[in-house]
Design an enzyme around this catalytic site. Structure first.
Site, short mmCIF file in Angstrom:
data_model
loop_
_atom_site.label_atom_id
_atom_site.label_comp_id
_atom_site.label_asym_id
_atom_site.label_seq_id
_atom_site.Cartn_x
_atom_site.Cartn_y
_atom_site.Cartn_z
N ASP A 87 -10.77 1.67 -2.69
CA ASP A 87 -11.22 1.29 -1.35
C ASP A 87 -12.74 1.21 -1.27
O ASP A 87 -13.28 0.74 -0.27
CB ASP A 87 -10.72 2.32 -0.33
CG ASP A 87 -9.25 2.15 0.00
OD1 ASP A 87 -8.68 1.08 -0.34
OD2 ASP A 87 -8.66 3.08 0.59
N ASP A 108 0.83 -1.20 0.00
CA ASP A 108 0.00 0.00 0.00
C ASP A 108 0.87 1.25 0.00
O ASP A 108 2.08 1.22 0.29
CB ASP A 108 -0.92 -0.01 1.22
CG ASP A 108 -2.22 0.75 1.01
OD1 ASP A 108 -2.30 1.52 0.05
OD2 ASP A 108 -3.15 0.57 1.82
#
Length: 686
Positions: free
Chosen positions: A522, A454
Site C-alpha cells: 500500500d 483484497d
C-alpha cells in the site's frame, strides 16, 4: 533435457535439469530416503558412488541428509513430518513400497512399518528450468472405522545444502507498507524458523529462503534457493548442524500448534516447495525463478499487463458516479487502459465500519447501478475493474446479521475486529458457494474485466464450532480461496485478477498460480518502493508487480518527489496511476501523458525481458533491446546482459555505444539535476 533415471543396483535416483543434478537413494538398511547431491551436473553412475551423510547413526548428531525428516530413532533435528497414532505411537519407520517415473516426474512410495500411513514423495523437473518441484502426499490405508492419524506437521519437502556452502541465509522481512525488505544474515547453528501464523503468507515474512557460502553477489557464486507456493500460514525451518552435516531447509503449510486428522481412505497433498541451484549468484537465481514463474506458474504469462488507474487515493470513501466519471475522463486522456473503482462502491460502505459482505452498488451513490459508469469508461476506450474483498464482512452488514456463524470464531471467545471486520470461513462450502454466486453475478452482469481481490486482516479466534476437525480450516480456507478464483475464471475467461492483502500480505507463488499480478504494498512512496521492489524481485518477475504513480507529497509518508522520479520507479513493473488527477496541473498531466507513452514503448522489455539488478538501477534485456532505469546522481554505470560484439544505439539521443565498452566501462548517466534525480534509457542493438 530434464529427466529422471534410476539405478536399481544402488537404489539411486537422479533428477537432471538443464544445468543441475539432484540425487537421492533409498537406504538398504531401514528404507530411509537419503539425500545424496544437489548441485552441478552428475551422471547416474557418478551419483551412485556418493555416500550420504548419516546423522542418525550418532547419538550426538541431529537429523540431516534425509529427504523427509521424521520422528523415529536417534533423530533430534526439526522433523518435516510429525504424526501421532491412536495408540500413542509417533513418527514413521520407513518401508519402501516402490516408485514411478514418468518423464520428468518421480513418485517414491513409502509407508510406515506398522501403521496404515502411506507416504509419497513427489518430484517434478522441467526441460526449460533448473527449478525442482517437490511435494508430499499422505494416505490413510486403513478401512472404514479405523482410527484417524493425527498430523501435527506435514511439510512438503526437506532440502539439503552442503555444509561448506551454508554460511549465509537470505530472506525477506517487513510490515504493512514496508514489505519484502531483503536481509542477508550469517546462518546460525541450530534451528531458525521463518513463519506466518496469520492465515496469509503475510507482510512480515516471505515464504522463501536462499542459502550461500557468504561469497555470492548479483553475478557470481553458488546459491541454493527454496520457495513455498502457498498463501496461508506457513513455516520454513533451517537447521545447521554442529557436526558438519548439511544445512537442511524443511517447509510447508501450517504453523506450530495446529493439528488435523487423516481419516481412513483419505489422501492429502501438500503445496509445492520448490528448489533451485544456481552458479550465477543472486541475479541468475532471480532470473531463473522469474522464468519458471512465467512458464509454470502464471495462468496467462504472455499477456501484456495494462496500465491501470485506481482512484482510491483520489476519492477515498467518497466514491460517486460523478467523481469516478471525472477521474475516468482524465485517466483516459493520459492513455490509461484499465479503470478500477476501489473500495466504497457497495452496500453502506461510506467508511471501513460497515458494508463488507453486501455486494450490491450503493443506491445513493449509484442510483442506476454500475452500468452508467461502466458504459462511460468503455466509451472512453478503457476496460473496467472493481475492488472486492470476498473473504471479509463487517459486523454492521446484512450478511453478518443473517449469518453470524459464517465467520471464524471460537466458543466463549471475543470476536476480535481488525479494521472493523471479521474473516469469513472459506473452509465452509456454503460460504464459498455464496462468494462464487455473487462474484459470478457481478462479473457476468457487467462483463467486468478485472478484479482487485483484497484481504485486509489476519486470522484471530480461528475456530469452526461444530466441525469434526476444526483446525483444518487454516489450510482449507486458502484452498477455498483458490477454488473460488479458479471457478470464477473458468466461468469468465476474459477476467483478470490482481491479488492483494492489505498490500503485499499475499505476495507468493501460491496466489500467482491463480491470479495475474500482485499489489505488493500500500506504500506508493517511490523512495520506499525501491527497497520493496528490490526484495520482491528476488523471486517474482516484473510483469506481476503492480506499481503506481501517486501524488506528491505522498499520502503515506508526506515525502515530496518529482513526478518524473515517481514514474521511473513505477515503470520497473506493471505501471499504474493512483493520484488525484483532478488536482494535477496542466504541466503534470502533460508530463504524465509523455511518461505513459514512453512506458508503452518499453513495456514489452520490462514485463518480458530478463531483469538485472545493478547499483541504484535496474536493467531489462529482451532480444535486441535494453531498458535501464536508474536513480541517484550522474555517474557511469556498467551494464550487463549485452552482446559485447554488438553496437547499441540510444533511442533518445542517437548516440551509438560499443557493447564491450558498455559491459567493461559503462554507460554515462546524466539525470536531470534536483531532488531525487532519475533517468530511463533505451538502447537498441544495431
Amino acid at each position: 533435457m530434464s529427466q529422471v533415471s534410476y539405478a536399481a543396483s544402488s537404489r539411486t535416483f537422479l533428477l537432471t535439469t538443464p544445468s543441475t543434478s539432484y540425487a537421492l537413494r533409498i537406504a538398504e538398511d531401514g528404507d530411509t530416503p537419503q539425500h545424496l547431491h544437489w548441485g552441478g551436473p552428475l551422471t547416474l553412475d557418478q551419483a551412485a558412488t556418493l555416500t550420504p551423510y548419516d546423522g542418525v547413526t550418532s547419538s550426538f548428531a541431529s537429523t540431516g541428509g534425509e529427504e523427509l525428516a521424521v520422528e523415529a530413532g536417534p533423530r533430534f533435528g526439526p522433523p518435516s513430518l510429525l504424526v501421532r497414532y491412536a495408540n500413542g505411537a509417533r513418527g514413521v519407520e520407513w518401508v519402501h513400497e516402490g516408485h514411478h517415473i514418468d518423464g520428468g516426474r518421480l513418485d517414491i512410495r513409502l509407508r510406515d512399518r506398522h501403521h496404515p500411513l502411506e507416504i509419497t514423495l513427489h518430484y517434478v523437473v522441467h526441460d526449460d528450468s533448473d527449478v525442482i518441484e517437490r511435494s508430499l502426499s499422505l494416505h490413510h490405508g486403513g478401512k472404514p472405522g479405523d482410527d484417524p492419524v493425527e498430523v501435527l506437521r506435514g511439510d512438503a519437502a526437506c532440502w539439503s545444502v552442503p555444509a561448506r556452502s551454508a554460511e549465509r541465509l537470505s530472506h525477506a522481512v517487513g510490515d504493512w507498507s514496508g514489505e519484502t525488505q531483503l536481509r542477508r544474515t550469517p546462518a546460525p547453528y541450530a534451528e531458525t524458523t521463518f513463519t506466518s501464523r496469520r492465515g496469509i503468507s503475510s507482510h512480515q515474512a516471505a515464504p522463501w529462503l536462499m542459502v550461500d557460502a557468504g561469497d555470492a553477489d548479483e553475478v557470481h557464486g553458488e546459491v541454493w534457493s527454496t520457495v513455498l507456493a502457498w498463501s496461508g500460514s506457513w513455516r520454513i525451518t533451517a537447521h545447521r548442524d554442529h557436526t558438519g552435516g548439511p544445512l537442511t531447509v524443511t517447509g510447508g503449510s501450517g504453523h506450530d500448534g495446529t493439528t488435523w486428522h487423516l481419516s481412513p481412505g483419505e489422501t492429502w497433498r501438500s503445496p509445492v516447495f520448490a528448489g533451485l541451484f544456481s552458479t550465477g549468484g543472486f541475479g541468475a537465481t532471480s532470473r531463473a525463478w522469474h522464468a519458471y514463474t512465467a512458464t509454470h506458474v502464471l495462468p496467462r504469462p504472455d499477456e501484456v499487463r495494462p496500465i491501470v488507474y485506481n482512484g482510491w487515493e483520489a476519492a477515498g470513501w467518497d466514491v460517486t458516479l460523478h467523481g469516478q466519471t471525472e477521474l475516468a475522463a482524465r485517466a483516459a486522456d493520459l492513455g490509461v487502459e484499465l479503470f478500477v473503482v476501489d473500495d466504497g462502491w457497495f452496500g453502506q460502505r461510506t467508511s471501513d465500519a460497515a458494508g463488507l459482505g453486501d455486494w450490491h452498488p450503493n443506491p445513493e451513490r449509484f442510483p442506476d447501478g454500475l452500468t452508467p459508469l461502466i458504459d462511460e469508461v468503455r466509451t472512453l476506450g478503457m476496460r473496467f475493474g472493481l475492488w472486492v474483498e470476498p473473504e471479509m464482512t463487517n459486523p454492521d452488514s446484512d450478511l453478518y446479521r443473517a449469518h453470524p456463524d459464517w465467520v471464524l470464531h471460537q466458543p466463549h471467545r471475543r470476536r476480535t475486529e481488525l479494521r472493523n471486520q471479521l474473516v469469513l470461513n472459506f473452509a465452509r462450502p456454503d460460504v464459498t458457494d455464496w462468494a462464487h454466486e455473487w462474484l459470478d453475478r457481478l462479473v457476468g452482469d457487467h462483463a467486468i474485466d478485472f478484479l482487485k481481490w483484497d484481504m485486509n486482516r489476519a486470522f484471530t479466534e480461528a475456530g469452526w464450532p461444530g466441525a469434526p476437525d476444526g483446525e483444518r480450516l487454516w489450510e482449507a480456507h486458502t484452498r477455498g480461496v483458490y477454488a473460488v478464483i479458479d471457478r470464477l475464471r473458468r466461468d469468465h475467461p476474459h477476467l483478470r485478477i490482481e491479488g492483494c492483502s492489505g498490500g503485499g500480505g499475499r505476495a507468493d507463488l501460491g496466489m500467482l498460480a491463480h491470479t495475474d499480478q500482485t499489489w505488493i504494498s500500500d506504500n506508493t512512496d517511490a523512495v520506499d518502493r525501491i527497497a520493496i521492489q528490490h526484495g520482491y524481485s528476488q523471486i517474482h518477475p516484473a510483469r506481476t508487480m503492480s506499481a503506481w504513480v501517486t501524488d506528491s507529497p505522498n499520502p503515506h509518508t508526506a515525502r515530496t518527489t518529482p513526478l518524473r522520479f515517481r514514474f521511473h520507479i513505477a515503470m520497473a513493473g506493471a505501471l499504474g496511476i493512483g493520484g488525484d488527477l483532478t488536482r494535477w496541473s496542466a504541466d503534470e498531466l502533460a508530463e504524465a501523458r509523455e511518461q505513459i507513452a514512453l512506458y508503452k514503448d518499453v513495456r514489452p522489455v520490462v514485463q518480458f525481458g530478463q531483469q538485472h539488478r545493478l547499483p541504484d538501477a535496474v536493467q531489462y534485456v529482451l532480444d535486441d533491446r535494453a531498458v535501464i532505469i536508474a536513480w541517484g546522481p550522474a555517474r557511469t554505470l556498467r551494464l550487463t546482459g549485452l552482446d559485447p560484439a554488438a553496437r547499441y544505439e540510444d533511442q533518445d539521443t542517437g548516440a551509438v555505444h560499443e557493447g564491450a565498452v558498455l559491459l567493461g566501462h559503462g554507460l554515462r548517466l546524466a539525470p536531470e539535476k534536483g531532488d531525487h534525480p532519475s533517468v530511463l534509457m533505451r538502447l537498441r542493438r544495431r
